[in-house]
Design a protein around this motif. Sequence first.
Motif: not given
Length: 273
Positions: A183-189
């Motif tokens: 849903s958008g936003g930067p990559p997440k670990k």
Amino acid sequence: MAGPGKRAMPSNKPVQCAKKRKGGAPWQKQQGNKAGIEGGDWGVFVTCDLGKESKCMAEVVDLFSQSVESTSSDDHEDKSDSDDDDIEAQIRKEVEGLKPSASKSRPFHAIRMDLPCLSFVRFDKSIDPEKMVHQLCTEAYANPEKKRSRWIQRMTPAVSVRKTLSVDLEAFAREILKPHFHSGGPPKKYAIRPVVRSNKKFNRDVVIKTVADVVGPEHPVDLTNYDLIILVTVVQNVIGMSVAGSDYDRLKRYNLAELYDPAPKAEPTESQA
């Protein structure tokens, strides 16, 4: 038919049935018309010590109910009471997601599962199980000396449950993970923590590979310094899924027994003094 000189032996069946009903009836009554976990339910899987399932269920329903009741009263308190406490402020922010609708009189339904040490609490859809569990564990972490439970061990939220025989695991994972990863936003670990018990359709490798494929390569795997952790619970014929935050391991994997002080420190003996 007994002869004239013999007395018929009494049957033990009514006694046995009565004993069985006495031990198993309370939870069935509490569940209402639903005898078990249904597809589309959401709630919390709860573990406890062997033989303590009934006590644990009574305790956890009471704890959840107290939390919801205190939520309503907290809204009327002055914000100045906790301005200097960041943790309390964080808990207060989560409170809005814990309120049940006024029309619901029984927001929690305890379900005894056909496995030792494990039960499930069905939540009314107006109460977020992830926020509820996180709030309780955050409170326990901040105040371990204020022990509020004796029998509860790990609480694993499930924002949705499906039947394993009919579930499309890929589609199910996509539904649960979309708000967090797509849903958008930067990559997440991220990390994946599956638990599989008494189920032949899925195993850990299948669950991990399927869920990881849904997350996609744009999000890197990090088993220790993750931003989000995906919790997958497969038990008998049901599968539940939820997403927890980066403090999951710090909160002892939502294990209340480990968060609370187990016992006061022993007094030193004369030889140690």
